[in-house]
Scaffold this motif. Structure first.
Motif, PDB file in Angstrom:
ATOM      1  N   PHE A  79       0.806  -1.213   0.000  1.00 23.48           N
ATOM      2  CA  PHE A  79       0.000   0.000   0.000  1.00 23.48           C
ATOM      3  C   PHE A  79       0.843   1.269   0.000  1.00 23.48           C
ATOM      4  O   PHE A  79       0.349   2.338   0.263  1.00 23.48           O
ATOM      5  CB  PHE A  79      -0.956  -0.002   1.188  1.00 23.48           C
ATOM      6  CG  PHE A  79      -1.905  -1.145   1.152  1.00 23.48           C
ATOM      7  CD1 PHE A  79      -2.921  -1.173   0.205  1.00 23.48           C
ATOM      8  CD2 PHE A  79      -1.759  -2.208   2.012  1.00 23.48           C
ATOM      9  CE1 PHE A  79      -3.787  -2.243   0.148  1.00 23.48           C
ATOM     10  CE2 PHE A  79      -2.633  -3.276   1.960  1.00 23.48           C
ATOM     11  CZ  PHE A  79      -3.644  -3.298   1.026  1.00 23.48           C
ATOM     12  N   ALA A  80       2.106   1.156  -0.282  1.00 26.56           N
ATOM     13  CA  ALA A  80       2.975   2.329  -0.293  1.00 26.56           C
ATOM     14  C   ALA A  80       3.288   2.729  -1.733  1.00 26.56           C
ATOM     15  O   ALA A  80       2.822   2.122  -2.682  1.00 26.56           O
ATOM     16  CB  ALA A  80       4.255   2.012   0.459  1.00 26.56           C
ATOM     17  N   GLY A  81       4.049   3.773  -1.891  1.00 27.61           N
ATOM     18  CA  GLY A  81       4.559   4.143  -3.205  1.00 27.61           C
ATOM     19  C   GLY A  81       3.511   4.645  -4.167  1.00 27.61           C
ATOM     20  O   GLY A  81       2.804   5.618  -3.887  1.00 27.61           O
ATOM     21  N   VAL A  82       3.405   3.979  -5.285  1.00 26.40           N
ATOM     22  CA  VAL A  82       2.559   4.436  -6.385  1.00 26.40           C
ATOM     23  C   VAL A  82       1.083   4.553  -5.988  1.00 26.40           C
ATOM     24  O   VAL A  82       0.464   5.577  -6.271  1.00 26.40           O
ATOM     25  CB  VAL A  82       2.735   3.536  -7.629  1.00 26.40           C
ATOM     26  CG1 VAL A  82       1.767   3.914  -8.724  1.00 26.40           C
ATOM     27  CG2 VAL A  82       4.163   3.628  -8.135  1.00 26.40           C
ATOM     28  N   PRO A  83       0.479   3.556  -5.332  1.00 27.73           N
ATOM     29  CA  PRO A  83      -0.931   3.737  -4.961  1.00 27.73           C
ATOM     30  C   PRO A  83      -1.151   4.927  -4.033  1.00 27.73           C
ATOM     31  O   PRO A  83      -2.117   5.672  -4.184  1.00 27.73           O
ATOM     32  CB  PRO A  83      -1.304   2.427  -4.256  1.00 27.73           C
ATOM     33  CG  PRO A  83      -0.336   1.434  -4.763  1.00 27.73           C
ATOM     34  CD  PRO A  83       0.935   2.196  -5.013  1.00 27.73           C
ATOM     35  N   LEU A  84      -0.244   5.123  -3.091  1.00 31.49           N
ATOM     36  CA  LEU A  84      -0.360   6.258  -2.178  1.00 31.49           C
ATOM     37  C   LEU A  84      -0.187   7.575  -2.929  1.00 31.49           C
ATOM     38  O   LEU A  84      -0.975   8.507  -2.755  1.00 31.49           O
ATOM     39  CB  LEU A  84       0.682   6.143  -1.065  1.00 31.49           C
ATOM     40  CG  LEU A  84       0.728   7.304  -0.071  1.00 31.49           C
ATOM     41  CD1 LEU A  84      -0.610   7.418   0.654  1.00 31.49           C
ATOM     42  CD2 LEU A  84       1.863   7.103   0.908  1.00 31.49           C
ATOM     43  N   ALA A  85       0.821   7.645  -3.793  1.00 29.17           N
ATOM     44  CA  ALA A  85       1.044   8.871  -4.573  1.00 29.17           C
ATOM     45  C   ALA A  85      -0.147   9.156  -5.482  1.00 29.17           C
ATOM     46  O   ALA A  85      -0.582  10.311  -5.599  1.00 29.17           O
ATOM     47  CB  ALA A  85       2.315   8.736  -5.400  1.00 29.17           C
ATOM     48  N   PHE A  86      -0.683   8.145  -6.114  1.00 31.91           N
ATOM     49  CA  PHE A  86      -1.831   8.327  -6.992  1.00 31.91           C
ATOM     50  C   PHE A  86      -3.032   8.839  -6.204  1.00 31.91           C
ATOM     51  O   PHE A  86      -3.750   9.744  -6.659  1.00 31.91           O
ATOM     52  CB  PHE A  86      -2.163   7.025  -7.712  1.00 31.91           C
ATOM     53  CG  PHE A  86      -3.296   7.155  -8.685  1.00 31.91           C
ATOM     54  CD1 PHE A  86      -3.164   7.935  -9.823  1.00 31.91           C
ATOM     55  CD2 PHE A  86      -4.493   6.511  -8.466  1.00 31.91           C
ATOM     56  CE1 PHE A  86      -4.208   8.075 -10.719  1.00 31.91           C
ATOM     57  CE2 PHE A  86      -5.542   6.642  -9.345  1.00 31.91           C
ATOM     58  CZ  PHE A  86      -5.394   7.416 -10.486  1.00 31.91           C
TER      59      PHE A  86
END
Length: 129
Positions: free
Chosen positions: A102-109
């Protein structure tokens, strides 16, 4: 071949709609003036305006500091993980792997959808004047 298309087709469509299409629209929009014509003034302003230089420098500085802090915590955690019993280590690794999804790209998006230039917060604020 058909089975691969059934699996990768929807995934490719999702990647195109969620990642590539907004990127293409953003790039095209960056070359448009307020009246809709072609311009390079947006890029000229980024290169010459001190405000944008400071914003880019601050972003890079925050990214560097966050990376160093994350690296220190990760190395300390990895070292500590090597000194645990095998059962505890496997349990913790399972938990860490699930939470890292749940980190990285999904959070940034998610943050871009909420707070970006065309995000939900801006749309609500515009609607409320």
């Amino acid at each position: 071949m058909i089975n691969r298309l059934k699996i990768y087709g929807p995934f490719a469509l999702l990647i195109i709609l969620v990642l590539l299409l907004p990127l293409i629209v953003m790039i095209i929009s960056s070359f448009q003036a307020i009246n809709g014509g072609f311009t390079l003034s947006n890029y000229h302003q980024i290169m010459t305006n001190q405000y944008y230089h400071q914003a880019i420098f601050n972003s890079l500085k925050i990214s560097f500091i966050a990376s160093i802090c994350s690296l220190v915590v990760a190395v300390a955690g990895a070292w500590a993980l090597t000194h645990l019993k095998e059962e505890t280590k496997n349990t913790l690794i399972t938990i860490f792997n699930m939470s890292s999804s749940f980190a990285g790209v999904p959070l940034a998006f998610s943050l871009i959808i909420l707070f970006g230039n065309a995000g939900v917060v801006k749309a609500i604020a515009t609607a409320l004047h």
